[in-house]
Design a protein around this motif. Structure first.
Motif, PDB file in Angstrom:
ATOM      1  N   ASP A  21       0.831  -1.210   0.000  1.00  0.00           N
ATOM      2  CA  ASP A  21       0.000   0.000   0.000  1.00  0.00           C
ATOM      3  C   ASP A  21       0.864   1.259   0.000  1.00  0.00           C
ATOM      4  O   ASP A  21       1.978   1.261   0.521  1.00  0.00           O
ATOM      5  CB  ASP A  21      -0.924  -0.031   1.236  1.00  0.00           C
ATOM      6  CG  ASP A  21      -2.115   0.914   1.090  1.00  0.00           C
ATOM      7  OD1 ASP A  21      -2.337   1.438  -0.019  1.00  0.00           O
ATOM      8  OD2 ASP A  21      -2.815   1.124   2.097  1.00  0.00           O
ATOM      9  N   GLY A  22       0.328   2.324  -0.577  1.00  0.00           N
ATOM     10  CA  GLY A  22       0.980   3.630  -0.501  1.00  0.00           C
ATOM     11  C   GLY A  22       1.532   4.156  -1.823  1.00  0.00           C
ATOM     12  O   GLY A  22       2.208   5.189  -1.842  1.00  0.00           O
ATOM     13  N   ARG A  25       0.088   7.761  -2.515  1.00  0.00           N
ATOM     14  CA  ARG A  25       0.647   8.810  -1.650  1.00  0.00           C
ATOM     15  C   ARG A  25       2.106   9.084  -1.993  1.00  0.00           C
ATOM     16  O   ARG A  25       2.576  10.215  -1.928  1.00  0.00           O
ATOM     17  CB  ARG A  25       0.504   8.401  -0.175  1.00  0.00           C
ATOM     18  CG  ARG A  25      -0.867   8.736   0.403  1.00  0.00           C
ATOM     19  CD  ARG A  25      -1.147   7.975   1.660  1.00  0.00           C
ATOM     20  NE  ARG A  25      -1.486   6.584   1.366  1.00  0.00           N
ATOM     21  CZ  ARG A  25      -1.551   5.626   2.271  1.00  0.00           C
ATOM     22  NH1 ARG A  25      -1.256   5.901   3.524  1.00  0.00           N
ATOM     23  NH2 ARG A  25      -1.903   4.413   1.919  1.00  0.00           N
ATOM     24  N   ARG A  72     -12.186   2.139  -8.268  1.00  0.00           N
ATOM     25  CA  ARG A  72     -11.329   3.310  -8.550  1.00  0.00           C
ATOM     26  C   ARG A  72     -11.674   3.887  -9.921  1.00  0.00           C
ATOM     27  O   ARG A  72     -12.330   3.222 -10.728  1.00  0.00           O
ATOM     28  CB  ARG A  72      -9.859   2.876  -8.513  1.00  0.00           C
ATOM     29  CG  ARG A  72      -9.440   2.510  -7.101  1.00  0.00           C
ATOM     30  CD  ARG A  72      -7.952   2.419  -6.958  1.00  0.00           C
ATOM     31  NE  ARG A  72      -7.630   2.136  -5.570  1.00  0.00           N
ATOM     32  CZ  ARG A  72      -6.420   2.184  -5.051  1.00  0.00           C
ATOM     33  NH1 ARG A  72      -5.388   2.495  -5.826  1.00  0.00           N
ATOM     34  NH2 ARG A  72      -6.221   1.932  -3.781  1.00  0.00           N
TER      35      ARG A  72
HETATM   36 MG    MG Z   1      -4.097   2.380  -0.596  1.00  0.00          MG
END
Ligand code: MG
Ligand code: IPE
Ligand code: IPE
Length: 246
Positions: A21-22, A25, A72
């Motif tokens: 994850d990430g 970001r 998404r």
């Molecule tokens: Mg995520």
């Protein structure tokens, strides 16, 4: 001393699962489009897969796309699917060279045909490899997997192929997508989120959980060694007392 040297190679987690994850970001922090975050994430996948094979981790399972991720924006989903195809094409050689077997879990038929065809090709070509089993969770939802399992077992009960009193853990295990995989020993999630997001709910019953703030594109082998070291300093008691397991 380097982190690798501190590892006890005879006490590695047999099965590591990662919620990668990430990516978004990471890209945002750099002022880039989310898609470049996913490309950065793909590089991390390559490094982590290779190092797991090197140190002899036997099973590595990566959460690459959840059923919920279909929600998404279409553009992001399309780009993720494209990235998946190009990564599979590119990595086949590396998988063969390192004796890595690719398998998938999830609703593979719900993926675009080009993706499922590419996956089936790589799975077929690597099926006899034996050093590391790399499992990609794609269009995966643990609850969906459990519903599918319950439906299949119910049908067998209805057709007198199995009796309800014989339903035990192994019967359930044998109907999951993960039927050929052992339980997860170490579950890692990057990016600071501390949740499971519908991943392997049954299979992590006794896994050690490890959360790190590091964003997936920044995660590297040193971070992996740190997670394994942390795992090796825990006492897995499986319900017993500390004295019993010593
Ligand atoms: Mg995520
Ligand atoms: C993980 O990174 C990749 C997938 C879920 C496909 P994210 O895309 O979730 O990154 P963040 O959480 O937005 O930073
Ligand atoms: C979980 O990440 C799915 C994958 C890593 C593929 P998400 O970023 O989609 O999870 P939530 O929705 O924030 O929990």
């Amino acid at each position: 001393m380097s982190l690798l040297k501190q590892l006890n190679l005879s006490n590695l987690p047999n099965h590591i699962a990662i919620i990668m994850d990430g990516n978004g970001r990471w890209a945002k922090k750099k002022g880039l489009l989310r898609n470049l975050g996913h490309q950065g994430g793909a590089k991390t996948v390559r490094e982590i897969v290779e190092v797991c094979a090197e140190i002899n981790v036997k099973y590595l399972t990566l959460y690459a796309f959840s059923t919920e991720n279909w929600n998404r924006p279409k553009l992001e989903v399309d780009l993720l699917m494209k990235l998946l195809i190009s990564s599979l094409k590119k990595e086949l050689k590396t998988l063969q060279k390192n004796n890595i077997k690719l398998v998938t879990i999830g609703n593979i038929d719900s993926l675009p045909t080009k993706v499922s065809a590419e996956l089936k090709d790589v799975v077929e070509k690597t099926k006899n490899n034996s050093r590391l089993t790399l499992t990609l969770a794609l269009s995966y939802s643990s609850r969906e997997e459990l519903i599918k399992t319950i439906k299949e077992i119910s049908l067998k009960v209805k057709n007198n192929l199995i009796s309800p009193e014989n339903i035990d853990e192994s019967v359930i295990n044998n109907h999951l997508y993960t039927r050929n995989l052992p339980d997860v020993d170490l579950l890692i999630r990057t990016s600071g989120e501390q949740r499971i997001s519908n991943f392997l709910l049954w299979q992590i019953a006794y896994a050690e959980l490890y959360f790190t703030e590091t964003l997936w594109p920044d995660f590297n082998k040193e971070n992996l060694f740190k997670a394994i070291l942390n795992y090796q300093n825990r006492e897995r008691r499986f319900g017993k007392t500390s004295e019993q397991v010593k």
